[in-house]
Design a protein around this motif. Structure first.
Motif, PDB file in Angstrom:
ATOM      1  N   MET A  46       0.847  -1.127  -0.099  1.00  0.00           N
ATOM      2  CA  MET A  46       0.102  -0.028   0.089  1.00  0.00           C
ATOM      3  C   MET A  46       0.675   1.299   0.061  1.00  0.00           C
ATOM      4  SD  MET A  46      -1.381   2.743   1.699  1.00  0.00           S
ATOM      5  CE  MET A  46      -1.293   2.692   3.455  1.00  0.00           C
ATOM      6  N   ARG A  47       0.442   2.315  -0.783  1.00  0.00           N
ATOM      7  CA  ARG A  47       1.541   3.502  -0.975  1.00  0.00           C
ATOM      8  C   ARG A  47       0.667   4.541  -0.747  1.00  0.00           C
ATOM      9  NH1 ARG A  47       1.297   5.968  -5.573  1.00  0.00           N
ATOM     10  NH2 ARG A  47       1.195   4.135  -7.109  1.00  0.00           N
ATOM     11  N   TYR A  48       1.069   5.373  -0.093  1.00  0.00           N
ATOM     12  CA  TYR A  48       0.221   6.849   0.134  1.00  0.00           C
ATOM     13  C   TYR A  48       1.232   8.196   0.153  1.00  0.00           C
ATOM     14  CZ  TYR A  48       1.924   7.198   5.032  1.00  0.00           C
ATOM     15  OH  TYR A  48       2.879   7.472   6.033  1.00  0.00           O
ATOM     16  N   PRO A  80      -3.713  12.943   4.447  1.00  0.00           N
ATOM     17  CA  PRO A  80      -3.138  11.576   4.270  1.00  0.00           C
ATOM     18  C   PRO A  80      -4.181  11.157   2.912  1.00  0.00           C
ATOM     19  CG  PRO A  80      -3.230  11.800   6.584  1.00  0.00           C
ATOM     20  CD  PRO A  80      -3.783  12.891   6.167  1.00  0.00           C
ATOM     21  N   PHE A  81      -3.503  10.723   1.727  1.00  0.00           N
ATOM     22  CA  PHE A  81      -4.043  10.072   0.656  1.00  0.00           C
ATOM     23  C   PHE A  81      -3.553   8.749   0.289  1.00  0.00           C
ATOM     24  CE2 PHE A  81      -5.176   9.642  -3.905  1.00  0.00           C
ATOM     25  CZ  PHE A  81      -6.299  10.367  -3.889  1.00  0.00           C
ATOM     26  N   MET A  82      -4.386   8.037   0.177  1.00  0.00           N
ATOM     27  CA  MET A  82      -4.008   6.415  -0.017  1.00  0.00           C
ATOM     28  C   MET A  82      -4.028   6.331  -1.509  1.00  0.00           C
ATOM     29  SD  MET A  82      -5.771   2.708   1.123  1.00  0.00           S
ATOM     30  CE  MET A  82      -7.113   3.534   1.857  1.00  0.00           C
ATOM     31  N   ASN A  83      -2.740   6.408  -2.107  1.00  0.00           N
ATOM     32  CA  ASN A  83      -2.726   6.253  -3.523  1.00  0.00           C
ATOM     33  C   ASN A  83      -2.750   4.780  -4.312  1.00  0.00           C
ATOM     34  OD1 ASN A  83      -1.971   8.857  -3.122  1.00  0.00           O
ATOM     35  ND2 ASN A  83       0.099   8.443  -4.035  1.00  0.00           N
ATOM     36  N   MET A  84      -2.472   3.829  -3.447  1.00  0.00           N
ATOM     37  CA  MET A  84      -2.648   2.694  -4.333  1.00  0.00           C
ATOM     38  C   MET A  84      -2.594   1.391  -3.200  1.00  0.00           C
ATOM     39  SD  MET A  84      -2.221   1.420  -7.383  1.00  0.00           S
ATOM     40  CE  MET A  84      -1.681  -0.392  -8.208  1.00  0.00           C
ATOM     41  N   ILE A  85      -3.373   0.442  -3.719  1.00  0.00           N
ATOM     42  CA  ILE A  85      -3.208  -0.786  -2.721  1.00  0.00           C
ATOM     43  C   ILE A  85      -2.806  -1.805  -3.949  1.00  0.00           C
ATOM     44  CG2 ILE A  85      -4.182  -2.619  -1.439  1.00  0.00           C
ATOM     45  CD1 ILE A  85      -6.128  -0.579  -0.258  1.00  0.00           C
ATOM     46  N   TRP A  86      -2.140  -2.940  -3.756  1.00  0.00           N
ATOM     47  CA  TRP A  86      -1.777  -3.858  -4.475  1.00  0.00           C
ATOM     48  C   TRP A  86      -1.762  -5.257  -3.987  1.00  0.00           C
ATOM     49  CZ3 TRP A  86      -1.702  -5.053  -9.722  1.00  0.00           C
ATOM     50  CH2 TRP A  86      -1.084  -6.387  -9.967  1.00  0.00           C
ATOM     51  N   ILE A  87      -2.446  -6.187  -4.041  1.00  0.00           N
ATOM     52  CA  ILE A  87      -2.384  -7.507  -3.549  1.00  0.00           C
ATOM     53  C   ILE A  87      -2.382  -8.555  -4.586  1.00  0.00           C
ATOM     54  CG2 ILE A  87      -3.843  -9.401  -2.077  1.00  0.00           C
ATOM     55  CD1 ILE A  87      -3.367  -6.547  -0.664  1.00  0.00           C
ATOM     56  N   ASP A  88      -1.409  -9.263  -4.624  1.00  0.00           N
ATOM     57  CA  ASP A  88      -0.992 -10.603  -5.629  1.00  0.00           C
ATOM     58  C   ASP A  88      -2.394 -11.278  -5.708  1.00  0.00           C
ATOM     59  OD1 ASP A  88       1.522  -9.583  -6.088  1.00  0.00           O
ATOM     60  OD2 ASP A  88       2.333 -11.191  -4.868  1.00  0.00           O
ATOM     61  N   GLU A  89      -2.661 -11.424  -7.068  1.00  0.00           N
ATOM     62  CA  GLU A  89      -4.049 -12.179  -7.581  1.00  0.00           C
ATOM     63  C   GLU A  89      -4.360 -13.344  -6.649  1.00  0.00           C
ATOM     64  OE1 GLU A  89      -7.159 -12.015  -9.766  1.00  0.00           O
ATOM     65  OE2 GLU A  89      -5.416 -11.050 -10.415  1.00  0.00           O
ATOM     66  N   GLU A  90      -3.234 -14.374  -6.262  1.00  0.00           N
ATOM     67  CA  GLU A  90      -3.764 -15.295  -5.525  1.00  0.00           C
ATOM     68  C   GLU A  90      -4.176 -14.949  -3.934  1.00  0.00           C
ATOM     69  OE1 GLU A  90       0.899 -15.301  -5.631  1.00  0.00           O
ATOM     70  OE2 GLU A  90      -0.969 -14.880  -7.008  1.00  0.00           O
TER      71      GLU A  90
END
Length: 134
Positions: free
Chosen positions: A48-50, A58-68
């Protein structure tokens, strides 16, 4: 599952997956403690990047969770973790956004975010701005 600040050892994992930020800024964000890495059994499964909207919210820019690992509550856990850190830092309001054609808007609303407006750029779908009071 373990959540911790990203370090230089996480750089390659992040840049291989994050297509929304120039590679040259990833180290800057790591060094500013603005990326959290999510691990499962010592293996990276997401991040997670903010940053800060108007340099103060504070602004949450991106969440990435691997597909599985999607659909297992990992996204909710990282958001709640980040919210608690922002609360402890004294922030009373946080923000994020999502495009109107993405399902993420429903996820954010479920966990208490409210629509606060939108942004329309010529080449992009409508960007929905969401806020949450802590």
């Amino acid at each position: 599952m373990k959540i911790e600040l990203a370090t230089e050892k996480d750089y390659k994992y992040i840049v291989e997956r994050d297509r929304h930020i120039p590679e040259t800024l990833v180290r800057t964000k790591i060094n500013a403690n603005e990326i959290f890495i999510i691990r499962d059994a010592e293996k990276e499964i997401g991040w997670m990047r903010y940053g800060y909207f108007w340099d103060s919210i504070p602004f949450m820019n991106m969440i990435w969770i691997d597909e599985e690992h999607r659909g297992q509550g990992v996204g909710k856990e990282i958001v709640l973790y980040w919210e608690e850190i922002m609360r402890k830092k004294g922030f009373e309001l946080i923000m994020t956004s999502t495009q109107s054609n993405e399902d993420a808007q429903h996820f954010y609303r479920k966990i208490g975010y409210r629509d606060a407006g939108c942004l329309l750029l010529e080449t992009q779908p409508l960007e929905v701005i969401l806020t949450k009071n802590l």
